[in-house]
Scaffold this active site. Structure first.
Site, mmCIF file in Angstrom:
data_model
loop_
_atom_site.group_PDB
_atom_site.id
_atom_site.type_symbol
_atom_site.label_atom_id
_atom_site.label_comp_id
_atom_site.label_asym_id
_atom_site.label_seq_id
_atom_site.Cartn_x
_atom_site.Cartn_y
_atom_site.Cartn_z
ATOM 1 N N VAL A 84 0.846 -1.193 0.000
ATOM 2 C CA VAL A 84 0.000 0.000 0.000
ATOM 3 C C VAL A 84 0.879 1.240 0.000
ATOM 4 O O VAL A 84 0.487 2.292 -0.486
ATOM 5 C CB VAL A 84 -0.987 -0.019 1.198
ATOM 6 C CG1 VAL A 84 -0.245 -0.034 2.532
ATOM 7 C CG2 VAL A 84 -1.943 1.159 1.157
ATOM 8 N N PRO A 199 -12.894 19.745 8.749
ATOM 9 C CA PRO A 199 -13.568 18.918 9.762
ATOM 10 C C PRO A 199 -14.637 18.043 9.112
ATOM 11 O O PRO A 199 -15.213 18.417 8.088
ATOM 12 C CB PRO A 199 -14.212 19.953 10.699
ATOM 13 C CG PRO A 199 -13.500 21.237 10.426
ATOM 14 C CD PRO A 199 -13.059 21.185 8.998
ATOM 15 N N HIS A 313 7.395 -5.835 10.663
ATOM 16 C CA HIS A 313 6.597 -5.236 9.581
ATOM 17 C C HIS A 313 5.799 -6.301 8.817
ATOM 18 O O HIS A 313 5.957 -6.460 7.603
ATOM 19 C CB HIS A 313 7.509 -4.454 8.611
ATOM 20 C CG HIS A 313 6.762 -3.382 7.865
ATOM 21 N ND1 HIS A 313 7.345 -2.235 7.395
ATOM 22 C CD2 HIS A 313 5.447 -3.296 7.516
ATOM 23 C CE1 HIS A 313 6.448 -1.489 6.770
ATOM 24 N NE2 HIS A 313 5.288 -2.118 6.837
ATOM 25 N N ILE A 314 4.955 -6.979 9.559
ATOM 26 C CA ILE A 314 4.148 -8.048 8.968
ATOM 27 C C ILE A 314 2.667 -7.856 9.267
ATOM 28 O O ILE A 314 1.901 -8.817 9.335
ATOM 29 C CB ILE A 314 4.604 -9.428 9.481
ATOM 30 C CG1 ILE A 314 4.635 -9.417 11.012
ATOM 31 C CG2 ILE A 314 5.962 -9.812 8.911
ATOM 32 C CD1 ILE A 314 4.789 -10.780 11.626
#
Lengths: 352, 352
Positions: A84, A199, A313-314
């Site tokens: 991503v 907002p 990082h999994i």
């Protein structure tokens, strides 16, 4: 029907896509060049083999820069990354050469949200200490005490009926985490809006009602630090978010609070966090990403902290999600080299 | 106003109750004798000091049997245990002497449910392997691959839209686990009813509707084994449930399934589970309780299994819950020695 070799489109695959590879290799109109060694794709090999390629399949470990694009030459139409994130891709160079970028957002939302909840629980409930206790032969001599190995409870109880979850970065993954935590009885949600973002009171009211929260409120950074019982870092990387969680931020957090980072390592100052844990400014931390990754050795100060859980990082590493990511990565590169619309393309012109 | 020493009621405290101790020690109508060493209460010390006691505070490590009750003598009115379990108390002897039992059910439901979800996530997502990977200095040389460290996903995804949770033991804690998992998108729930228990179709329909499940169904043991993606053992101990999860049961489970035991260690055959993990009959296991506990050494076959997460029976170990448990344990013993109704008493006549 045999194809003329001159008409074959070339795809260089830096990262094997496992079950999705036949989508590419079983076509007779493609020439697929694969890096097959058990280490990240060698740069010299890649520069040599990318010449004349129409597509490249990469992961976050492969730098897509001017040198690579020049080596490929004018045939290059698409870069498809199984991620991503796109920190490893030089968007300006891609724009100059009108190269499409395929990527894999959304698909990994649920897998990462699961791992974020897991890390919050592990940091609260001290699994670093307790699993080591068992492995170190201590259970047989455990003198059970009411407060041994206790940590703050994630869920609310009749006697402790409020709990505040904070989000630094309030996108899709944060919403998925919130949905899970609502079932643990979380009562309050706070988040910091992106600088300059309008907002969204209607969206917030809808989320608050859906999850039956007492409140869901945008706040400033100091309030996020002070009020969160569990704080999820899910912000993107880059200069704007670098070390937003630093020593002054951590000093304002509750002594019973837990920090989870499933976003980008660069958002959290590792040295400050190690000190916060060692000195008890906060209760614990669960990290899927670390600023110095992958140079996170056994000597890294956070790896040695008993109250810090570190995984490499999994966050999206589930069989289901990675199969989908691999399949989409193959579809993205295939469409790109065939000149068809890339199914999930990064619209990067606004990001440059 | 000084009390006559002869009128002081004596309470022996085998396990320090921390923040709840002043409830007992600050009264001038009680004599409180405390075990203070950093090991479980010594039996000889207890037998010597319990003489003439009106109340005893114990934990699961202290055997309450005929010898102890005889040593205390006819003054003994109440035994207050800081636990939901009562395997360590001889109910027949308590009945013979009309001694009340105070205990701490319900309070720990949420803390245990949190830890059950944590163990399910840890076993699926391979935290034993991944945290060791980081501690063993491997992250800097990690060759990222799409399926490295992957495990089955707890939550559903658009491409994998069904997930079945199974419960062996479907009481309060199971219902609390189910409520949490519903937020992960679990679609089907199955459970095995207690032998001889009447069906509860209305209760089941209500739970199904509340959690928006496609189905919630009582099943037999083989179906529970075959259909569960994640299986929670939350049954009580004792002869009736001993080794219900044995080799034939485990052989029927899915290769991607995960077993969590937060109930009693005796329900699962440790040797069979170790073999199931080593040979890949199931994916992983998360254990808060183990049959051989506390004799679970580093050489125990389950402690050495990379796919097995073992924590030392701390499912209820949260600051909030243990403070409540300690407070209730103090209130229970106090009421008992004063001849008042014990706030939460075990109705044990039906259990003998």
């Amino acid at each position: 029907m045999a194809m003329n070799a001159a008409r074959l489109r070339k795809i260089v695959v830096c990262k094997d896509l496992g079950s999705a590879m036949p989508l590419l290799t079983e076509r007779d109109d493609l020439e697929v060049i694969r890096w097959t060694e058990d280490r990240p794709c060698d740069r010299a090999w890649l520069l040599e083999n990318v010449v004349g390629a129409s597509g490249i399949v990469v992961c976050f470990q492969d730098q897509v820069d001017r040198e690579l694009v020049n080596a490929a030459g004018p045939s290059l139409r698409v870069v498809s990354t199984i991620s991503v994130g796109y920190d490893h891709i030089d968007l300006k160079v891609m724009a100059e050469h009108k190269i499409q970028i395929g990527y894999t957002p959304d698909i990994l939302t649920d897998a990462v949200a699961d791992s974020a909840v897991m890390l919050a629980l592990m940091a609260s409930r001290r699994t670093g200490e307790t699993t080591s206790f068992v492995k170190n032969n201590q259970w047989p001599v455990f003198n059970w005490m009411p407060f041994a190995f206790c940590g703050p409870q994630l869920s609310t109880t009749p006697f402790s009926p409020t709990r505040t979850v904070g989000f630094l970065g309030f996108g899709r993954i944060a919403h998925a985490v919130l949905a899970r935590l609502a079932a643990f009885g979380i009562t309050h949600c706070i988040y910091t809006p992106r600088p300059g973002a309008a907002p969204q009171p209607a969206r917030d009211a809808q989320l608050q009602a859906r999850h039956r929260l007492a409140a869901l409120t945008p706040v400033d950074l100091p309030t996020l630090a002070r009020a969160s019982d569990v704080l999820f870092v899910l912000a993107p990387g880059g200069a704007r978010t670098r070390h937003l969680v630093d020593a002054p931020f951590l000093r304002q957090m509750k002594a019973t609070s837990v920090l989870v980072n499933n976003g980008r390592g660069s958002v959290v100052d590792s040295a400050a966090l190690a000190r916060a844990l060692a000195e008890g400014w906060i209760w614990g931390a669960g990290l899927d990403v670390v600023d110095e990754e992958p140079e996170v050795t056994a000597a890294h100060p956070l790896v040695g902290e008993p109250r810090c859980v570190v995984i490499p990082h999994i966050g999206s590493a589930t069989l289901e999600t990675r199969a989908e990511m691999a399949g989409l990565t193959a579809q993205n590169v295939l469409a790109g080299v065939l000149g068809e619309p890339v199914p999930v393309a990064l619209e990067y012109s606004a990001l440059i």
